[in-house]
Design an enzyme around this catalytic site. Structure first.
Site, PDB file in Angstrom:
ATOM      1  N   HIS A  30       0.808  -1.222   0.000  1.00 48.79           N
ATOM      2  CA  HIS A  30       0.000   0.000   0.000  1.00 48.79           C
ATOM      3  C   HIS A  30       0.843   1.275   0.000  1.00 48.79           C
ATOM      4  O   HIS A  30       0.361   2.342  -0.337  1.00 48.79           O
ATOM      5  CB  HIS A  30      -1.041  -0.011   1.135  1.00 48.79           C
ATOM      6  N   GLU A  45       6.496   5.262  13.396  1.00 47.98           N
ATOM      7  CA  GLU A  45       5.098   5.156  13.805  1.00 47.98           C
ATOM      8  C   GLU A  45       4.985   5.423  15.296  1.00 47.98           C
ATOM      9  O   GLU A  45       5.897   5.106  16.057  1.00 47.98           O
ATOM     10  CB  GLU A  45       4.579   3.743  13.535  1.00 47.98           C
ATOM     11  N   HIS A  52       7.531  -2.245   2.317  1.00 49.85           N
ATOM     12  CA  HIS A  52       7.335  -0.814   2.050  1.00 49.85           C
ATOM     13  C   HIS A  52       8.642  -0.060   1.832  1.00 49.85           C
ATOM     14  O   HIS A  52       8.775   0.727   0.903  1.00 49.85           O
ATOM     15  CB  HIS A  52       6.597  -0.166   3.220  1.00 49.85           C
TER      16      HIS A  52
HETATM   17  C1  BG6 Z   1       1.535  -2.324   7.431  1.00 48.56           C
HETATM   18  C2  BG6 Z   1       2.284  -2.956   8.558  1.00 48.56           C
HETATM   19  O1  BG6 Z   1       1.853  -2.938   6.216  1.00 48.56           O
HETATM   20  O2  BG6 Z   1       1.868  -0.941   7.371  1.00 48.56           O
HETATM   21  C3  BG6 Z   1       1.956  -2.259   9.861  1.00 48.56           C
HETATM   22  O3  BG6 Z   1       1.940  -4.315   8.628  1.00 48.56           O
HETATM   23  C4  BG6 Z   1       2.218  -0.781   9.749  1.00 48.56           C
HETATM   24  O4  BG6 Z   1       2.698  -2.807  10.932  1.00 48.56           O
HETATM   25  C5  BG6 Z   1       1.532  -0.210   8.521  1.00 48.56           C
HETATM   26  O5  BG6 Z   1       1.711  -0.158  10.922  1.00 48.56           O
HETATM   27  C6  BG6 Z   1       1.945   1.222   8.303  1.00 48.56           C
HETATM   28  O6  BG6 Z   1       1.161   1.773   7.293  1.00 48.56           O
HETATM   29  P1  BG6 Z   1       0.850   3.320   7.270  1.00 48.56           P
HETATM   30  O7  BG6 Z   1       0.134   3.532   5.989  1.00 48.56           O
HETATM   31  O8  BG6 Z   1       0.012   3.614   8.473  1.00 48.56           O
HETATM   32  O9  BG6 Z   1       2.178   4.021   7.337  1.00 48.56           O
END
Ligand code: BG6
Length: 511
Positions: free
Chosen positions: A204, A242, A266
């Site tokens: 994503h 995070e 990611h």
């Molecule tokens: C997910 C992870 O793919 O991405 C999570 O499994 C993480 O652990 C998340 O918190 C972070 O996504 P975003 O879009 O909130 O930065």
């Protein structure tokens, strides 16, 4: 530019956006009443409906074990939209969206239930005129991938790519395996049922506006590309911090850890977008080839490199936004002696002509000071002459910071004259904030799935190349792992991460 067929759409030159396609289709969500659907997919689909992307020949069919009917599924969707949608629920918006939603209850492991699914799908197809185009979204744990693919196949629901009876596409969520061997196995399973151009593997982060915009920034402007090399760039930092802890995902996360959960997917994808060569065209495979080249050029980690250049950490109790939060080991369902890393920082090198000798520092962690993700390109300093002459402290380096979240945009740190005399120099920040209304990643990705555009999805070879790079670190840790370094929740990670970069005479950026 991608070849244009009725199921593809055109990336508009200059905007990199896709014209609403209104592709006829039924989107079947396996795991339709689960968390991902509730929090991400259904709210994203609602927003696509508001934007007119879905069109009159589009329907949604949830499939999972819960005993829901269409009406109850609509209530489930409504509560997800009310809580998680980017734009609030309006009655007009809801009245347009709700009739698209359907549900059929069934087990992923019962052949007869796929027949039920097939029958319901046929009814919906004929009611909505979807031309038998189907997207199967696997919002399911990876251990069901093979079972669900076989179930769909046995029910005759998978058309070959050139079958002529509408398209079949399948969407796969991460995690794709927990190491190279299991990722290869999942990809082998998928390949038994689908051809690669039917498979949309989601990361994503690739749907995030700033990440997608990276290519535009680099290749639609003339000022960046000439200096995007080791001649001008000192180093690059990619950070994903995070504030959240492990939350309710203990069972998954404790087996995964930050390296698998964030870096393998990611962060390496963001690295590819930052470092890749100009692709030969904007065709999906041209872009994906260019990204793959980056992964294949990463210098493999030797055991001594892991020791020196990879730091794993785990949060202890601390304060986040002034509130006391527990240590990772004290979180619900986490073993009190868990050594799983919730933070990782590493230094890697891309061994090609553009990047030779330029370190890429990557770091990510949970329970850090704040939520902030950025790519920072740090340029070389000016020589120690003129304004930068000794004995004064060196002038700060120019940094181009590309912010992924929370406030998307970019800034350039330069040095300027401070008003007044005598002559004093100081930092000046040129800042650009993107519009706050940009679509959520899942909106962008669902739109592209419907359009049949695979540019932002991970090809099999890319996933496996990313695992291959990570695997050396996993192997080393499995033998010499031990306890991670601890850091207080609400901090910027363990001091060992700061020590690691300080050995190179550099510092992490404040996020
Ligand atoms: C997910 C992870 O793919 O991405 C999570 O499994 C993480 O652990 C998340 O918190 C972070 O996504 P975003 O879009 O909130 O930065």
């Amino acid at each position: 530019m991608a070849a244009i067929s009725p199921s593809t759409t055109v990336r508009v030159p200059g905007s990199f956006s896709v014209t609403p396609a209104q592709v006829p289709c039924t989107l079947v969500i396996l795991g339709g009443a689960g968390d991902l659907s509730h929090k991400k997919l259904l709210p994203a689909l609602y927003n696509l409906s508001l934007d007119g992307v879905l069109g009159p020949k589009f329907a949604i069919l949830g499939f999972s074990l819960e005993t829901l009917d269409d009406e109850k599924y609509r209530q489930f969707a409504r509560s997800g939209i009310e809580t998680f949608s980017r734009r609030g629920l309006t009655e007009a918006g809801w009245n347009k969206f709700a009739p698209l939603l359907h549900f059929v209850s069934g087990s992923f492991t019962v052949a007869a239930d796929y027949q039920k699914l097939k029958q319901r799908l046929a009814e919906i197809d004929s009611q909505f005129g979807t031309e038998s185009n189907h997207v199967f979204y696997f919002a399911i744990p990876p251990e069901f991938i093979e079972r669900c693919s076989a179930g769909l196949m046995q029910a005759g629901l998978i058309q070959t790519a050139d079958g002529g009876h509408g398209f079949t596409r399948v969407v796969i969520e991460k995690p794709i395996g927990h190491d190279l061997a299991s990722a290869t196995e999942i990809n082998d399973q998928l390949a038994k049922y689908f051809s690669e151009n039917q498979i949309f593997r989601i990361d994503h982060y690739l749907g995030k506006e700033t990440v997608e915009n990276l290519m535009v920034l680099r290749f639609a402007n003339s000022i960046f590309e000439p200096i995007w090399t080791s001649r001008f760039i000192d180093h690059v930092q990619i950070s994903v911090a995070e504030q959240e802890g492990v939350g309710t995902r203990a069972a998954y996360y404790d087996k995964a850890g930050a390296l698998r959960d964030m870096v393998q997917s990611h962060i390496l994808q963001v690295l590819c977008m930052t470092a890749m060569e100009a692709p030969r065209s904007t065709q999906p495979d041209a872009v994906r080839d260019a990204k793959l080249d980056v992964l294949l050029s990463l210098r493999p980690f030797e055991p001594a490199d892991v020791e020196r250049a990879v730091v794993r950490g785990q949060y202890e109790q601390g304060l986040v936004n002034g509130e006391k939060v527990p240590a990772y080991r004290a979180e619900e369902h986490i073993p009190p002696d868990s050594n799983t890393e919730t933070f990782v920082a590493l230094k890697c090198f891309i061994e090609n002509w553009r990047w030779a000798g330029v370190p890429f520092y990557l770091r990510t962690g949970k329970r850090m000071t704040r939520r902030a993700s950025e790519i920072a390109i740090q340029f070389k300093r000016v020589p120690r002459i003129l304004y930068n002459s000794r004995p004064a402290p060196p002038l700060p380096a120019n940094v181009l910071s590309i912010r992924i979240q929370p406030d998307e945009g970019l800034s350039l740190n330069i040095v300027g004259k401070q008003p007044g005399s005598p002559l004093r120099l100081g930092p000046v920040k040129v800042d650009f904030h993107s519009a706050t209304t940009s679509p959520e990643a899942y909106e962008t990705l669902l739109r592209d799935i419907l359009a049949g555009d695979q540019t932002l999805f991970m090809r099999r070879d890319t996933v496996e190349a990313a695992w291959r790079f990570i695997q050396n670190i996993l192997d080393y840790w499995s033998v010499a792992g031990g306890e991670p370094f601890f850091y207080p929740a609400g901090s910027s990670g363990p001091t060992e991460a700061a020590v690691m970069i300080a050995r190179d005479g550099r510092t992490w950026r404040n996020l």
